[in-house]
Design an enzyme around this catalytic site. Structure first.
Site, short mmCIF file in Angstrom:
data_model
loop_
_atom_site.label_atom_id
_atom_site.label_comp_id
_atom_site.label_asym_id
_atom_site.label_seq_id
_atom_site.Cartn_x
_atom_site.Cartn_y
_atom_site.Cartn_z
N ASP A 124 13.97 -2.53 21.22
CA ASP A 124 14.23 -1.23 22.44
C ASP A 124 12.39 -2.32 23.25
O ASP A 124 11.52 -2.49 22.65
CB ASP A 124 13.49 0.02 22.51
CG ASP A 124 13.78 0.73 23.67
OD1 ASP A 124 15.20 0.48 24.57
OD2 ASP A 124 13.48 1.63 23.90
N ASN A 137 25.29 2.14 25.75
CA ASN A 137 24.49 1.50 26.48
C ASN A 137 25.30 0.82 27.83
O ASN A 137 25.15 0.06 28.80
CB ASN A 137 23.79 0.02 26.27
CG ASN A 137 22.58 0.03 25.10
OD1 ASN A 137 22.46 -0.39 24.54
ND2 ASN A 137 22.19 1.17 26.00
C1 IPE Z 1 19.16 1.72 21.64
O1 IPE Z 1 17.51 1.46 22.53
C2 IPE Z 1 19.74 0.97 22.01
C3 IPE Z 1 19.45 -0.62 21.76
C4 IPE Z 1 18.07 -0.77 21.61
C5 IPE Z 1 20.44 -1.16 22.00
P1 IPE Z 1 17.92 2.55 24.02
O2 IPE Z 1 17.00 2.22 25.87
O3 IPE Z 1 19.42 2.79 24.58
O4 IPE Z 1 17.32 3.76 24.03
P2 IPE Z 1 17.06 5.21 24.82
O5 IPE Z 1 18.09 5.56 25.66
O6 IPE Z 1 15.92 5.17 24.69
O7 IPE Z 1 17.73 6.55 23.29
C1 IPE Z 2 16.34 -2.65 24.53
O1 IPE Z 2 15.74 -2.87 25.49
C2 IPE Z 2 17.39 -3.44 25.01
C3 IPE Z 2 18.66 -2.57 25.21
C4 IPE Z 2 19.01 -1.56 24.72
C5 IPE Z 2 20.26 -3.05 25.17
P1 IPE Z 2 16.26 -2.00 26.36
O2 IPE Z 2 16.84 -2.40 28.09
O3 IPE Z 2 16.47 -0.22 26.28
O4 IPE Z 2 14.30 -1.57 27.91
P2 IPE Z 2 13.77 -0.76 28.27
O5 IPE Z 2 13.82 0.90 27.47
O6 IPE Z 2 13.88 -0.15 29.47
O7 IPE Z 2 12.14 -0.73 28.66
MG MG Z 3 15.40 1.21 26.15
#
Ligand code: IPE
Ligand code: IPE
Ligand code: MG
Length: 252
Positions: free
Chosen positions: A29, A77
């Site tokens: 993340d 997602n």
């Molecule tokens: C969790 O991250 C899912 C992945 C890293 C694939 P998210 O960014 O989707 O989670 P939330 O929304 O912060 O809980």
């Molecule tokens: C994790 O990074 C990747 C996925 C969830 C697919 P994010 O895209 O959630 O990154 P932040 O949380 O917005 O920084």
């Molecule tokens: Mg995220």
């Protein structure tokens, strides 16, 4: 500044080799925030995150971790803009092409956790090819969670178990125990994660490995996933090795 300082003095590997976690799981993340910090589009963050995954998977293999499970795309997602979803899927496709190409060199067994049936036919074919071709490798297994949700996984396991129960053509499945139920999960035959790492400062599980994480050690760090490196993993492993895993007992 802090990062520069930290990078120029990488922490030495100080963990004990005979107490390594067998299975490390990572919620990758912080890609979006990493890009934002640099005034880049979110897709640049995902591309950088994919690089970090390559790097960390190689490091895990080199130090002798048996299982690495990474959360790449959750069942939630899909709420993101179609363009961003497309970017993530395209990066996955690129990675799989490479993984297939370099398979005989890397010798990593690869599995996918999640409902991949809704992915594009091209991606599904690549996933199947990767799983089939890498099946023969022993030593390290990388599990990539795509369209994965912990709750969804549990519901599917229930559905599959009850289907087996009612299918008269099949031998009656064993009485439902935790061990039997685990075999109905995507993670069948994989030991539960010893250590779950979440970078990016969020302190939540976000629907990751709900069943399997019952006794996992959790490690949170503010570092964003694209900035995560070998030194960060060393820190997480050292923290893990300092824990007293009691499993409800009285400990050492
Ligand atoms: C969790 O991250 C899912 C992945 C890293 C694939 P998210 O960014 O989707 O989670 P939330 O929304 O912060 O809980
Ligand atoms: C994790 O990074 C990747 C996925 C969830 C697919 P994010 O895209 O959630 O990154 P932040 O949380 O917005 O920084
Ligand atoms: Mg995220």
């Amino acid at each position: 500044m802090f990062r520069l300082l930290r990078k120029s003095r990488p922490e030495k590997q100080a963990w004990e080799r005979d107490k390594l976690p067998r299975h490390i799981a990572i919620i990758m993340d912080g890609n979006g925030r990493w890009a934002k910090q640099r005034a880049l589009p979110r897709k640049a963050g995902h591309a950088a995150g994919a690089e970090t995954f390559r790097r960390i998977a190689t490091y895990c293999k080199d130090i002798g971790i048996e299982y690495l499970t990474v959360y790449a795309f959750s069942t939630e997602n899909w709420k993101r803009p179609a363009e961003e979803v497309g970017t993530i899927m395209a990066l996955l496709e690129k990675y799989l092409h490479e993984a297939i190409e370099k398979m005989e060199r890397d010798k990593v067994k690869m599995k996918f956790f999640g409902d991949v049936s809704v992915l594009s036919p091209k991606l599904r074919k690549l996933i199947e090819e990767t799983e089939v071709l890498s099946q023969k490798f022993e030593g390290v297994q990388v599990n990539i969670c795509v369209n994965y949700g912990g709750r969804d996984e549990i519901l599917r396991a229930v559905e599959r178990y009850t289907k087996d129960l009612s299918d008269s053509a099949l031998p009656k499945p064993k009485r439902l125990t935790e061990e039997v139920f685990s075999e109905y999960m995507y993670s069948a035959h994989v030991p539960d994660p010893d250590l779950i790492i979440r970078p990016s400062g969020e302190m939540r599980i976000s629907n990751f490995l709900l069943w399997q994480s019952a006794y996992s050690e959790l490690y949170f760090t503010d570092v964003l996933w694209p900035d995560f490196d070998e030194a960060e993993l060393n820190r997480a492993i050292m923290s893990f090795q300092a824990r007293d895993r009691r499993y409800g007992g009285v400990g050492k």
